[in-house]
Structure formats: structure tokens, C-alpha cells
Design an enzyme around this catalytic site. Structure first.
Site, PDB file in Angstrom:
ATOM      1  N   ARG A   1     -16.565   6.866 -38.879  1.00 48.86           N
ATOM      2  CA  ARG A   1     -16.345   5.848 -39.442  1.00 48.86           C
ATOM      3  C   ARG A   1     -16.400   5.672 -41.044  1.00 48.86           C
ATOM      4  O   ARG A   1     -15.241   4.700 -41.526  1.00 48.86           O
ATOM      5  CB  ARG A   1     -16.435   4.765 -38.567  1.00 48.86           C
ATOM      6  CG  ARG A   1     -16.519   4.948 -37.149  1.00 48.86           C
ATOM      7  CD  ARG A   1     -16.141   3.717 -35.965  1.00 48.86           C
ATOM      8  NE  ARG A   1     -17.740   3.007 -36.749  1.00 48.86           N
ATOM      9  CZ  ARG A   1     -17.670   1.996 -35.741  1.00 48.86           C
ATOM     10  NH1 ARG A   1     -17.379   2.090 -34.413  1.00 48.86           N
ATOM     11  NH2 ARG A   1     -19.061   1.605 -35.869  1.00 48.86           N
TER      12      ARG A   1
ATOM     13  N   ASP B   1     -10.294   5.960 -32.716  1.00 42.31           N
ATOM     14  CA  ASP B   1     -10.282   7.151 -31.683  1.00 42.31           C
ATOM     15  C   ASP B   1      -8.898   7.785 -31.483  1.00 42.31           C
ATOM     16  O   ASP B   1      -8.353   8.724 -31.174  1.00 42.31           O
ATOM     17  CB  ASP B   1     -10.262   6.066 -30.614  1.00 42.31           C
ATOM     18  CG  ASP B   1     -11.252   5.069 -30.073  1.00 42.31           C
ATOM     19  OD1 ASP B   1     -12.326   5.619 -30.814  1.00 42.31           O
ATOM     20  OD2 ASP B   1     -11.756   4.613 -29.635  1.00 42.31           O
TER      21      ASP B   1
ATOM     22  N   GLY C   1     -15.035   8.343 -29.572  1.00 40.38           N
ATOM     23  CA  GLY C   1     -13.214   7.789 -28.439  1.00 40.38           C
ATOM     24  C   GLY C   1     -13.877   7.860 -27.341  1.00 40.38           C
ATOM     25  O   GLY C   1     -14.761   7.987 -26.198  1.00 40.38           O
TER      26      GLY C   1
HETATM   27  P1  FBP Z   1     -11.835   0.244 -32.539  1.00 42.28           P
HETATM   28  O1  FBP Z   1     -11.118   1.114 -31.861  1.00 42.28           O
HETATM   29  O2  FBP Z   1     -12.770  -1.047 -33.100  1.00 42.28           O
HETATM   30  O3  FBP Z   1     -11.962   1.408 -33.938  1.00 42.28           O
HETATM   31  O4  FBP Z   1     -13.308   1.326 -32.655  1.00 42.28           O
HETATM   32  C1  FBP Z   1     -13.501   2.241 -31.861  1.00 42.28           C
HETATM   33  C2  FBP Z   1     -14.562   3.051 -31.712  1.00 42.28           C
HETATM   34  O5  FBP Z   1     -15.385   3.688 -33.253  1.00 42.28           O
HETATM   35  C3  FBP Z   1     -15.235   3.792 -30.657  1.00 42.28           C
HETATM   36  O6  FBP Z   1     -15.074   4.866 -30.969  1.00 42.28           O
HETATM   37  C4  FBP Z   1     -16.538   3.521 -29.791  1.00 42.28           C
HETATM   38  O7  FBP Z   1     -17.076   3.905 -29.219  1.00 42.28           O
HETATM   39  C5  FBP Z   1     -16.857   1.911 -30.814  1.00 42.28           C
HETATM   40  O8  FBP Z   1     -15.940   1.722 -32.069  1.00 42.28           O
HETATM   41  C6  FBP Z   1     -18.137   1.552 -30.769  1.00 42.28           C
HETATM   42  O9  FBP Z   1     -18.402   0.599 -31.240  1.00 42.28           O
HETATM   43  P2  FBP Z   1     -19.750  -0.320 -32.179  1.00 42.28           P
HETATM   44  O10 FBP Z   1     -19.335  -0.168 -33.140  1.00 42.28           O
HETATM   45  O11 FBP Z   1     -19.206  -1.646 -31.398  1.00 42.28           O
HETATM   46  O12 FBP Z   1     -20.903   0.430 -31.491  1.00 42.28           O
END
Ligand code: FBP
Length: 701
Positions: A571, A228, A280
Site C-alpha cells: 500500500r 484490493d 485482499g
Molecule cells: P481499502 O478497501 O480501504 O482500500 O482497504 C483495503 C485493505 O488494504 C485490505 O486489503 C485490508 O484487509 C485492509 O485494508 C486493512 O485495513 P487496516 O488498514 O485497517 O488494517
């Protein structure tokens, strides 16, 4: 030989040439595994030393001073390399250490290299040192699920994306019992230090663990991770200490590459609007970087919407002698209008297609939605605190949840106490579509954050856009512009004189424009018929001639969309050169901080915005970066996220170039092709474009 395969197929699969094609051990993988990122100069020396750097100051929140007394006076620390130390310090530096490491939160490209950098630095100081990886995030610490990270394991993950080596999780170590379990398990492993690789919430956790483990002698070091990009650190005077969290560059480039492919497709078959939501959770940094990388036709930035002021409304209210507070900040309706205007303007020059980028967290910046999120956070948190069951376990269906909210509204109406949910909230909430109600009521994560990735933000926005476009279409103010040459050819073929018919059909026929725009009154075949009769082109009972009908239908827009979500793919992307190098050096920095016995610090690299030769590894105190924020309905001390600065050069550049990228002109679109992420070679991109622009903006002031 496997049972389901016959002999012929088995021998085919054994053929070396076939194996070269079917193996997962690709040349690209080998290149990645063998790549060794360059290290900052200080790490070429046998030892490193830390020195407090008093140039940097922070406003310390009183709550942080109160809750983190052991680490709150930490300073920014410079790291220097030395060739020798006195024997006592050298022995301490090189003593065998036990270090634990955990990934926390969402994966981000480069995490494996943090581990590799730490492992290499640690083994260089003493080959007997041991690195322990906690499995599945903080749960691994709580349940003592841990694996020793050997050379073999590390070497199989160098420069690779994802967090697959030890996995990750989002558990928060926040209760007394969890802290006690974590302490016991760290002590059982005889850990000298625990390294927490995570985002804002995880570094918050790291700070509290540093405070709690202080007397146990277990150091806790944080590492700024999150695609993010919202962990950025500046001191009170605006000096940049950490320009960007790791993983951001790769994820943005991965999204950009895919979105740029959509731009090429969209401008080829010219029939779809592609709506691309990019991750984000709150901050729009990824959307901003993607915009710079791709030049989409429209890119919304959440932070800009929060700053929005509707001056027309303010003027109207002023004239009526009242104040209109709804004029500050953007509403959902206004957002849909901004998008519609862009779509309509492009249609007028024949471009009934395009690419829109919206940040995942866009709704967080819309007034009315923000209010719902905060109120529902409070209601869910209060329910969980006062009942034996969890809100979501107790109220399974949407109807049950809505019934509960309705009850709260009734209690508040009947004056049975103070409830955050009142009749007006209930009425407004009932006006929004069910899927969005469900989204807003979705389970919060363990840190109490609203999970935007689970909400179909793009669907909410699109529904509104479609509604508004329909209204404009009915008003005759949404038309596809058509080329005069095509019109003339088609009409002539149908046996009519284009110049005679032109003024009847178009509002700009004699204006010598590149595109002809149908009159507002032409909203259907019926109105076309009326216009033709009035213009004496056909008689009252005649049918519309096919050529004229063909021209008319060409002016009627069909708003067709394709929706895409870019997030999880980025990611897991293999890291760019920037992220490989950044994270490997972060790992080395972590070891320097540990070897100098500090705790409650975050490893960082200063001057990421400059050439690699100018990068400087440092330690940043986490405590002073904390502030109070609403979590689970209460104010909690957390690391402050950095959102997009609407005064920054990068944002201002995007704002200034928006009109060009919208390309609501007869010429070609201005799409940019960032190409694939190049890991090595002459054309590698060395850093995010927003860093370059912000740096140029500062140096050219
Ligand atoms: P982090 O802040 O833990 O790095 O995660 C950010 C993120 O990639 C966000 O952009 C997104 O909203 C969220 O993770 C999604 O989370 P999940 O893996 O729990 O679906």
C-alpha cells in the site's frame, strides 16, 4: 553541531561526498518528483464537456432508488475536449473554485497523483482556485481539520506512494449528526465540491453525501481506490467501464517481486515451504495477479472455493438416498487437503519446499467460517445497539466473550427467545483454536466489515495442513522421493548391494522412475527394522546399518514453514507507471466532472486494459452500483464489490497453468521473475496481467 556528536564526526558528516550518501533526497526521488505523467487527449484542450452516454444501462436496486433519489438517474458521462466555449459557459468553467479532497480507507499507491492531477487541472482553469485537503480521512471533515494544498506541498508528493500528504482514516459519515457536521464544515470552507478518494465503503459514503448535499449545492465526486482491486464496474450488458481500482497494480507488483525472491530462496536451500498471505479483505484479485506474475507452486483463490462441489460426496449421498448440502462449497478440512496433496506430490519428486500464495480473505469463502462471521457480526451489532457500552469494551478477554456466547446458547436452548447463536454453534466454535476464536471476535471496522488483516488466516490454514500431513505421514503416504543414483552410491558405500536392498525399501524400485519412493509401511525406524528383518537383510537382534538408516531418514519429510504477510508494504509502495498515469488522469477527470456541475459520480478511465492512447476519461453514476449487503447485522445499501470471476480468462489461465506451476515433476520449477517495479524506461509494464488476459480473452472470442 548536535551535542551527541564530536567534532571529527561532525566534519565527516559535512563532507559533500558523505552527504551525497546520507541524504534522503535520492536520485530516484528526484526522478519521481519531476516526472509528469502523460494525459489523455481531451485534457490537452483548454475546456472539457460532458455528455450523457445512453449506451450503458444498470439494474437499479429499489432501495437505491428510494434512498438516493437525487442522483439515481445519473448516467455514464463521456468527457470531450474543446478549444472554446460560449462566454457564459467559459466564465463558469474558469470561475475560481474551492474544492475539498479526502482520502478514505486504506492507502493505495497513486493517491497523491489524484490530488496532483486535480490541482493542475483546477489551476489551469483558474489559478485562484483553491484545493483543501482534509486531514486523517473523514475525521478531518467532521472536525474541520483541513490544510490548503499549495503548489509546494503537491510538488513534494508527485508520483510518491502512500497517503502521507493528508493521511487517511476509516470513519464513516453515517449518522444525522455527522452529516450535519460535515455539511457545516464544507459550507464554512465555501466548498463547491468534495472529492472522496476511497474504496467500496467510501464511495458508498460519497453517494450518500451527494444525496444529502444536493440542495446545498456542494458536489460530491468519488474516485475508485483500493489495492484490493474490487472496485470494477461493468454495466448490465457486461460493458467494462472501470476495469480496475487504482493502487492494485503497484501493490500486486510489489508483492510479486518479494514473493518471486522467496521462490529463488526456497529453490536454493530447498528446506522451507513459504506461505504467503496477500491482502485482499474479500476478493482474491491480488492473489490472482501475484500468481500470474510469479507462478507460485500453489495459489488458492477464494472465489473458486465458493464454487467448489464435492462430487464424490454427492454421489455417496445419492446412493444413500439423501441430500448432502455440505458437499457444496469448500470446508476448512477440504482446503487443507488440497494444500497437503500439493505438498505430498512435490515431496515425491524430491521437492520438499515451495511457495504457496493465499488471499487474506480466503476464509470468507469457507462455508462454516462465513456462518460464524455473519452470526458474530449480528451479535456484536445487536449488543452495541442495546447497551450503553461497546461489546469489546464490556467483554475484554476472550473468556468473557466466550462466556457471553455460551449464555446466548443457553438462552436459545431454554427457549428464552430467538438467538442467532445456538448450542451447535457454541460447540463448533469451541472446537477451533483460541487464537482463531479471538480473531473471529475481533472488533469490526467502522463500516461493520470483518477485519481479515487482523486474523492469522495463514496460521489457521497451516495448523490444519500440519495435522493432515501428520496423519498422512503416519499412514506412510507422505514421503520424500530420493534419486536412484544417490541411493545406490550411499548403499554401496555402506557395503550393500543396492539391487538387493532396493525392493525391500522402495515401492517403485524396478519401475525406472526418476525418484524412489519408500514403501508405505516404512513409517519409523521400528518399521524399517521389521522390514529389514523380514527381507533377511539383518538379523532380529541387529542394529540398522548406518547407510540404510541414512537412506531411510532422507525419505522422511520435515515440513518446515516460513509465514509472510504482504499487505501494508504494497500500500505504501511508490506507484508503477500505470498507477502514476492512471491516477493523474483520474485527478484531471475529477476536475472535468466538477466543472460541469455533476454530483454523485465517480471519476473513471475506460479502456485501462488497452494502450494508453485508447484510455477514455468518463464519469460513472455511483447510485446504480449499489445493492443490499449485511453490515453490522443488518442489510445496508452499499457499493457492490467485484470478486474474481471464475469464468474470466485470467482465472481460467491460472487454473489451467496450476499443474505446470506446481511442478510436481522431476524437472525444474516454473517460477517467473517479474523484477522490480520499473517506473520509467523501456521495460515498464504497462498494466496488470489480469487486464491483459481478460482483454485478450474477449477480443479472441
Ligand atoms: P481499502 O478497501 O480501504 O482500500 O482497504 C483495503 C485493505 O488494504 C485490505 O486489503 C485490508 O484487509 C485492509 O485494508 C486493512 O485495513 P487496516 O488498514 O485497517 O488494517
Amino acid at each position: 553541531m548536535p551535542e551527541n556528536i564530536d567534532m571529527d564526526l561532525y566534519s565527516f558528516l559535512q563532507d559533500p561526498e558523505v552527504q551525497a550518501v546520507t541524504t534522503s533526497n535520492t536520485a530516484d526521488l528526484q526522478e519521481r518528483l519531476t516526472f509528469r505523467p502523460p494525459v489523455c487527449n481531451v485534457f490537452h484542450r483548454p475546456f472539457t464537456l460532458l455528455a450523457d452516454d445512453f449506451r450503458y444501462e444498470f439494474h437499479i436496486h429499489p432501495a437505491a432508488r428510494e434512498q438516493l433519489p437525487h442522483i439515481i438517474d445519473n448516467k455514464v458521462q463521456q468527457i470531450t475536449g474543446v478549444d472554446s466555449l460560449d462566454s457564459r459557459r467559459a466564465a463558469d468553467y474558469t470561475k475560481p473554485r474551492n474544492i475539498g479532497i479526502v482520502f478514505s480507507g486504506g492507502p493505495a499507491p497513486g493517491g497523491h497523483n489524484v490530488i496532483a492531477g486535480l490541482f493542475d487541472a483546477m489551476k489551469k482553469a483558474n489559478p485562484d482556485s483553491r484545493l483543501h485537503g482534509f486531514i486523517m480521512g473523514p475525521d478531518g471533515i467532521l472536525e474541520s481539520d483541513v490544510v490548503e494544498l499549495t503548489q509546494e506541498i503537491i510538488d513534494a508528493h508527485r508520483n510518491l506512494g502512500g497517503f502521507s500528504m493528508i493521511k487517511t482514516g476509516r470513519t464513516k459519515i453515517d449518522s444525522k449528526s455527522k452529516i450535519a457536521a460535515a455539511r457545516e464544515n464544507c459550507k464554512r470552507l465555501n466548498l463547491d465540491a468534495l472529492v472522496v478518494v476511497g474504496g467500496d465503503d467510501s464511495n458508498t459514503n460519497a453517494a450518500f453525501l451527494a444525496q444529502e448535499f444536493y440542495d446545498d449545492g456542494v458536489q460530491v465526486i468519488g474516485v475508485p481506490k483500493t489495492i484490493d482491486g474490487d472496485i470494477q464496474v461493468k454495466d448490465t450488458h457486461g460493458h467494462v467501464l472501470c476495469a480496475m481500482s487504482f493502487g492494485f497494480h503497484t501493490a500486486a507488483r510489489a508483492f510479486a517481486r518479494n514473493i518471486s525472491n522467496l521462490c529463488a530462496d526456497s529453490s536454493s536451500d530447498v528446506k522451507y515451504w513459504h506461505v504467503c498471505k496477500v491482502m485482499g479483505r474479500v476478493a482474491s484479485h491480488l492473489a490472482l495477479e501475484v500468481a500470474l506474475q510469479v507462478h507460485p507452486n500453489l495459489c488458492m483463490i477464494g472465489e473458486e472455493m465458493a464454487d467448489y462441489i464435492d462430487s464424490e460426496r454427492i454421489e455417496k449421498a445419492k446412493a444413500a438416498g439423501i441430500s448432502d448440502y455440505t458437499a457444496y462449497g469448500m470446508t476448512l478440512r477440504h482446503l487443507s487437503r488440497v494444500i497437503c496433496n500439493a505438498i505430498v506430490r512435490r515431496a515425491e519428486v524430491g521437492k520438499n519446499y515451495g511457495v504457496i500464495v493465499i488471499p487474506e480473505g480466503i476464509l470468507e469463502f469457507i462455508n462454516e467460517i462465513q456462518v460464524f462471521i455473519i452470526k458474530l457480526n449480528t451479535i456484536i451489532a445487536e449488543y452495541n445497539q442495546t447497551h450503553d457500552t461497546d461489546f469489546h469494551t464490556h467483554f475484554v478477554t476472550l473468556t468473557e466473550k466466550l462466556d457471553y456466547l455460551r449464555r446466548l446458547a443457553r438462552f436459545s436452548r431454554e427457549g428464552q427467545g430467538f438467538f442467532v447463536w445456538n448450542t451447535r454453534d457454541d460447540d463448533l466454535f469451541n472446537d477451533i483454536p483460541a487464537f482463531f476464536q479471538e480473531g473471529l471476535l475481533t472488533e469490526r471496522d467502522s463500516h461493520g466489515n470483518f477485519q481479515f488483516s487482523l486474523v492469522e488466516t495463514e496460521k489457521v490454514v497451516l495448523e490444519l495442513v500440519k495435522d493432515y500431513l501428520k496423519i498422512r505421514q503416519e499412514q506412510g503416504r507422505y514421503k520424500v522421493g530420493i534419486k536412484p543414483e544417490w541411493y545406490a552410491k550411499t548403499i554401496r558405500k555402506g557395503g550393500f548391494d543396492p539391487d538387493m536392498l532396493g525392493p525391500v525399501l522402495f515401492k517403485n524400485y524396478n519401475a525406472h522412475e526418476h525418484f524412489l519412493l519408500a514403501k508405505d509401511s516404512l513409517t519409523s525406524l521400528k518399521t524399517l527394522n521389521m522390514e529389514l528383518v523380514r527381507g533377511k537383510i539383518i538379523g532380529k537382534n541387529d542394529d540398522i546399518p548406518p547407510a540404510i538408516q541414512k537412506v531411510f531418514l532422507e525419505t522422511v519429510p520435515k515440513f518446515k514453514t516460513q509465514v509472510h504477510f504482504y499487505g501494508y508494504d504494497g500500500r505504501g509502495n511508490d506507484p508503477s507507471w500505470f498507477d502514476c498515469t492512471y491516477t493523474y488522469n483520474l485527478g484531471q477527470t475529477v476536475f472535468s466532472l466538477i466543472a460541469s456541475h455533476v454530483t454523485g459520480q465517480m471519476a473513471a478511465i475506460k479502456h485501462l486494459e488497452k494502450d494508453f492512447s485508447e484510455w477514455e476519461p468518463i464519469g460513472i453514476p455511483i447510485g446504480p452500483l449499489m445493492h443490499l449487503e449485511e453490515r453490522k447485522g443488518k442489510l445496508a445499501l452499499v457499493l457492490e464489490r467485484t470478486v474474481v470471476d471464475t469464468e474470466s480468462s485470467a482465472f481460467r489461465a491460472v487454473k489451467a497453468l496450476r499443474e505446470k506451476w506446481l511442478a510436481a515433476t522431476p524437472g525444474p520449477d516454473d517460477y517467473r521473475r517479474p523484477g522490480p517495479i520499473r517506473f520509467a524506461g523501456a521495460s515498464i509494464e504497462s498494466k496488470p496481467l489480469i487486464l491483459t488476459l481478460n482483454n485478450l480473452g474477449m477480443s479472441k472470442k
